[in-house]
Design an enzyme around this catalytic site. Sequence first.
Site, PDB file in Angstrom:
ATOM      1  N   CYS A   1      27.263   8.825 -44.044  1.00  0.00           N
ATOM      2  CA  CYS A   1      25.970   9.447 -44.329  1.00  0.00           C
ATOM      3  C   CYS A   1      26.085  10.979 -44.365  1.00  0.00           C
ATOM      4  O   CYS A   1      26.782  11.510 -45.221  1.00  0.00           O
ATOM      5  CB  CYS A   1      24.934   8.979 -43.311  1.00  0.00           C
TER       6      CYS A   1
ATOM      7  N   HIS B   1      25.323   2.842 -44.396  1.00  0.00           N
ATOM      8  CA  HIS B   1      25.572   2.618 -42.971  1.00  0.00           C
ATOM      9  C   HIS B   1      26.282   1.303 -42.690  1.00  0.00           C
ATOM     10  O   HIS B   1      25.634   0.297 -42.392  1.00  0.00           O
ATOM     11  CB  HIS B   1      24.265   2.716 -42.193  1.00  0.00           C
TER      12      HIS B   1
ATOM     13  N   GLU C   1      27.749   0.450 -40.151  1.00  0.00           N
ATOM     14  CA  GLU C   1      27.524  -0.021 -38.770  1.00  0.00           C
ATOM     15  C   GLU C   1      26.242  -0.839 -38.661  1.00  0.00           C
ATOM     16  O   GLU C   1      25.951  -1.410 -37.612  1.00  0.00           O
ATOM     17  CB  GLU C   1      27.439   1.194 -37.830  1.00  0.00           C
TER      18      GLU C   1
END
Lengths: 1100, 360
Positions: free
Chosen positions: B252, B336, B338
């Site tokens: 990001c 993202h 994660e």
Amino acid sequence: MPRRDDLETILLIGSGPIIIGQACEFDYSGTQACRVLREEGYRVVLVNSNPATIMTDPGFADATYIEPLDVATLARIIDKERPDALLPTLGGQTGLNLAIALHEAGVLDTYGVEMIGANVEAIRTAEDRQRFKLAMTEIGLTVPPSGIAYSIDEALRVGDELAYPVIVRPAFILGGGGTGIAHDRHELKRLAERGLAASPISEILIERSIAGWKEYELEVMRDHADNVVVICSIENLDPMGVHTGESITVAPAQTLTDVEYQLMRDAAFACIRRIGVETGGSNVQFAVNPQTGEMVIIEMNPRVSRSSALASKATGFPIAKIAAKLAVGYRLDEIRNDITRETPASFEPAIDYVVTKFPRWAFEKLPGSNPVLGTQMQSVGEVMAIGRTFCESLQKAVRSLETGRLGVNCDPAERELDALSDEELVLATAVPTPDRIFQLEAALRRFVSIERLQEVTRIDPWFLDQILQIVEERDRLGRLGLDGATRDDWRRAKRLGFSDGQLAYLWNVAEADVRARRLAAGVHVTYKTVDTCAAEFAAYTPYHYSTYEDEDEIALLTKPAVVILGSGPNRIGQGVEFDYCCVHAAFALHDAGFETVMINCNPETVSTDYDTSDRLFFEPLTNEDVLNVCERLQQVGEVLGVIVSLGGQTPLKLAHGLERSGIPVLGTTPASIDAAEDREQFNALCDRLDIPQPDGAIATNADDAVAVANAIGYPVLVRPSYVLGGRAMQIVYDDTDVRRAMAELAHTGSLGREGGLSAQRPALIDRFLEDATEVDVDAVRDRTGACLIGGVMEHIEEAGVHSGDSACAIPPPTLSAEVVRTIEQYTRALAEELAVVGLLNVQYAVKDRRVYVIEANPRASRTVPFVSKATGVPLAKVAARVMLGATLDELSTEGLLRPPAAGRHVAVKEAVLPFNRFPEVDTILGPEMRSTGEVMGIDRTFGMAFAKSQAGAGNKLPDKGTVFFSLADRDKDGGLVAARRFFGLGFSIAATAGTARLLEENGVRVDTIVAKVGEDVGVDGVDLISTGKVDLVVNTPRGRGPRTDGMHIRRAAIVHGVACVTTVAAALAAASGIEEEAQRDAEVRSLQEYHADGQLRLEV
Amino acid sequence: MNGAQLVLADGETFEGIAVGCRPDDGVATGEVVFNTALAGYQEILTDPSYAGQIITFTYPHIGNYGVNERDDEARRPRCRGVIVRDLARRPSSWRATDDLDGFLKRHEVAGIAGIDTRRLTRHIRRAGAMPGAFGTADRATLLEAARADGGTDGCDLASVVTTPEPYTVGPDDAGLFVVAYDFGIKRSILDQLVGAGCQVEVVPAATSGADVLARAPDGVFLSNGPGDPAAVTAARSSVEDLLGNVPVFGICLGHQIMSLALGAQTFKLRFGHHGGNHPVQHLSTGRVEITSQNHNYAVDAATLPTGSVVTHRNLNDGDVEGVGTEHLRAFSVQYHPEAGPGPHDARYLFEEFTQLMRAS
Ligand SMILES: Nc1ncnc2c1ncn2[C@@H]1O[C@H](COP(=O)(O)OP(=O)(O)O)[C@@H](O)[C@H]1O
Ligand SMILES: Nc1ncnc2c1ncn2[C@@H]1O[C@H](COP(=O)(O)OP(=O)(O)O)[C@@H](O)[C@H]1O
Ligand SMILES: [Mg+2]
Ligand SMILES: [Mg+2]
């Protein structure tokens, strides 16, 4: 990799007749698949026995076969059409199981047909409960402890090991068929027996019951490059133990944290990969322990399912259409999203509203059935509603059901619960029934705590708290009163989904006043768009739902608009055939240059597909909701009017309200509709035209009724006013019977719910024409008076069996040309007198060559699609155009109206009844309709067509063996004729004493004399059938009530899958069928071939 | 009642009711953005990347399952406010320890409910993300506040949310040692790195490249974070010093900073990507990942220097979603992997990072 070019012809298998657990969602998916595959340039061959469907319209496939769905027939079709591939995943469980059967019979290999979408291995792993369990454990997913059983003893052994309660789950089933929860050995024995019978491979899984856990479904899609996406998550309001098809379900999942949801998503992906569904959609079901979050996997369906239809409508993502594209080689990222245009189909829809699905049951039509919901499906249809909040969507869903409810209580019907004490109410909620949601609201209104209700129902407190918000708002509004309500209050009420009708009840004022005051307060409906992306991208498909917000998204009309009202939820008496009519109207009117607007609330249908009409409003079919749409559209352009005559009774009921509000009703005027529906007016009309009717009169009490009955002579037919589908209609033979029938109809009686008896709602008493031949006619009349007789259908069963439940044939096999001429003449006269513009359906009874009219309905009938398939005349399209001013003349020059194809073939429609789901209900046919669906048999001769229709209905006629006769006295003569023919065909005859005597006296040898049921001397009918010694049962009713011999015999026949007919007429038809099947083996021909043949001159 | 209004800088006004914390002056301001995720509101609210922003949830029912300690992405929310259609009053989840309203009050986050969030979303889609103000104050005050708010352009917000002191997570015996720049790092990222076998030392945004190299890490991670990447100039030069000397992985804002360090430029998107359903294509394999997204700026592919390649693209609008430079042993993604909240499709990237470190 894009489109596969190595394939040319693709075979699609439909799901056959509408049955419980398999409704028109597969017409929707199949129709989408046909469209897509043809757009892609493939040659499509479609097989489906159901003529009422849209997919079986000759326009949707290159070759359309309306033939029985069995291996032999499919093999003939494959031999003839030589498809390269078979797409088995869009025809429900029927299509899937048939594909497996074809593979096992070696047919697919012999003809080198490739199965695309899902392969045999994948289907087996998913549908075989044992393999599924092993596969899931292998990839580390949890399943409830269970064991497999192939016999009662094994089942009991497993049950004892697991400890009760346990659930029985047969392999390869649909709609929870044969499933059930057993609390002890005794119950397990019963359920295991039923379960083993329900599984085509007689395999059942006995599993620890986790009833009460939360139930979820994920709709997943996968492409051949192994890209997988979740289209929609669905949470069941009713916890485990109530079939997802019987549950109130909500999309998206409401009470899962993202952490839990993502684990479920991962599990679903692991599942579809392990099962090996190469491309297409699958439905994966999970259960979650509300205390610990423990997640187990329940099942996966490796095909498009009921839930996929729901998910498609709920998200705007057309699962079936995409599944078809994936099956022929496309990847998700190679397919565009129609709605946003610029984005690809390889994404997961984001929605900014709440969707609620509510099932529709028909227990009232099945006397003896027990309205308790469980793991087996009993519902016959469903509705879906969209709102910005759960409360709004729930209340919209309830009023979409057309069960007379205006929302979650706050309506007259809520008073039924007043009788219950608080404690009784709470206990009632513990048992899942169609009324549970109303009981919950009432309990909360009586200050029963959410905790208590959660404890007894196991329903998630979040849902209960939502219902509590409805309760509190109602309470607040009640105290405010109509005059006290400010703009804010109106807005709050509407945002919680309260209908004007509910508020009218609450404030005890007229609904019209509520509407006027609301609009005066400046609270107007707004329409939002279903766009798959929560407004992140611009949407191009006008698929709308109503809500009460700031902004409205309706675009200006580009052309004069026509609003078409759909038929709402499937139910007995009103099903897919009306959706067929509405969809055809949408197509025809779009082609004619109108902007078509569809309003409907049934997620299973083609009519609620966003590309069927130019605009789709997913709304309840109530006066308020329909009026809202029409008035809003009038603000953005020209609305020519509303079509109310194609969706069955549902839209017809709205005609007056719309007219009163100044919305033009297209076609036949509401006044003429009344003239046909209203008893007095219709009698007068028939007198004017001197068209005979059965003698009859009305009565409001037992004495009058007896007087009337004696005046016109027994037997008589007793029925309440204003009913549909022959509701509560009875044939009575004497005074006591009349009194009993009247007592039942009285407010206090068992049929009091039908409205009771009063001067306004008298009972109608007609002479019952015994052994009369019933005839159905569908006709279209245009504004100039030209009238087209679409088809004259002769019923196989005699009058007295509801038209919807009896088989019928085109052309009429036995009617004389003269009688047919009379019927056509009467029909034209009625059409003229009623000033019909559009469709007219008339039912006649012919007795001793005299033609009586039974009823006339100036609307589309159940038989319109059947007639169109039989003759090639697109009646619904023609009617729609006629309603907008076209003349039959113009339409035939235009080419839309082709002359009927006839003379070279016979088409027979047979009804399909739901008795296998309701073993406690008597199967004997009567004037109350109970069938859920229909099939068609078409061939060169009546006999063959009838035989095919029986096979299609799962009532395959034997070619040899024993016929068991048990006849009512008044059927004995006809029965004798039938017996002779079977005898002549080499069948051996079994009969009950009385019948046997008659046959023997007339020279028919009877091999087995059968004892009365229960008599300890000799074998009775039930023993005979259950020991497999009978191949065909001919049993005509004798006496009424569930305890009779006949009922035991018929039930035995159903349980053991022995063909059974309940009228002499059907027995004779069966005989001719068998006779001809013996002479030559059935041939298969496509509708296109039949229609190309023998076109007759058009007589209008 | 507790009636409140939302007023955007362009004057667009919405009616609602005040929820969560009530600022004394009855005004909350920030850049109004929308997120289309159906679940995961707690993770979103606690994601530091939302510093300076007011989050609109497009899904109407928010708070249904309450909140719990384990789903926080940071110690406290950094967003300026939250806009919802309907705030659940009774949460239901075996994991819940509080309801969302209580959470907002506790963390002093103002909220407004009852808003036609679809109208708001459609407006932002057309007009672009813009500052707004909401609360119980009168419209004039709110409008003024909205106009006064500068938005996030040119703001270095990373230095606001970054950790004051370095700290370490993960076991000492972990196979790999990673230094992670905290521009507003999410807990899920640390969980993934540790899960992949790393010990991670999280350092302040201002830490120099030399300082980091002095710690002799096997690799350096550049975290997500709020604000305008072009404004985070210090970090950019630190990363310039790191590239080539040690494997680098960015997510990001970290991805944007790495790209800037490579010499590319970033630009502001009209209303950004905020949601859990964006399709991203891994260009080398053609595989599609459904991704969790939260960014307002993107890297301009045309400005990438030779040697750096676009590895991932957003299939919705073609934006750059990933960049890699083999010779410098560095790669980064805009989205993202994660999750937290969102799909797990792209978690393999953490494995790739560890492989890259082991290979060096
Ligand atoms: N172990 C179980 N305990 C309690 N209820 C169950 C269990 N397994 C399934 N059910 C219930 O039975 C219903 C039907 O089972 P399912 O296998 O899904 O039938 P079908 O294949 O026809 O959908 C499910 O929707 C669920 O409510
Ligand atoms: N006078 C009659 N004699 C014999 N059968 C009748 C008579 N009237 C009605 N029936 C039978 O009852 C069925 C239902 O009657 P109908 O008027 O069509 O009810 P509905 O309008 O509810 O379908 C008909 O299909 C027919 O078989
Ligand atoms: Mg199921
Ligand atoms: Mg199943």
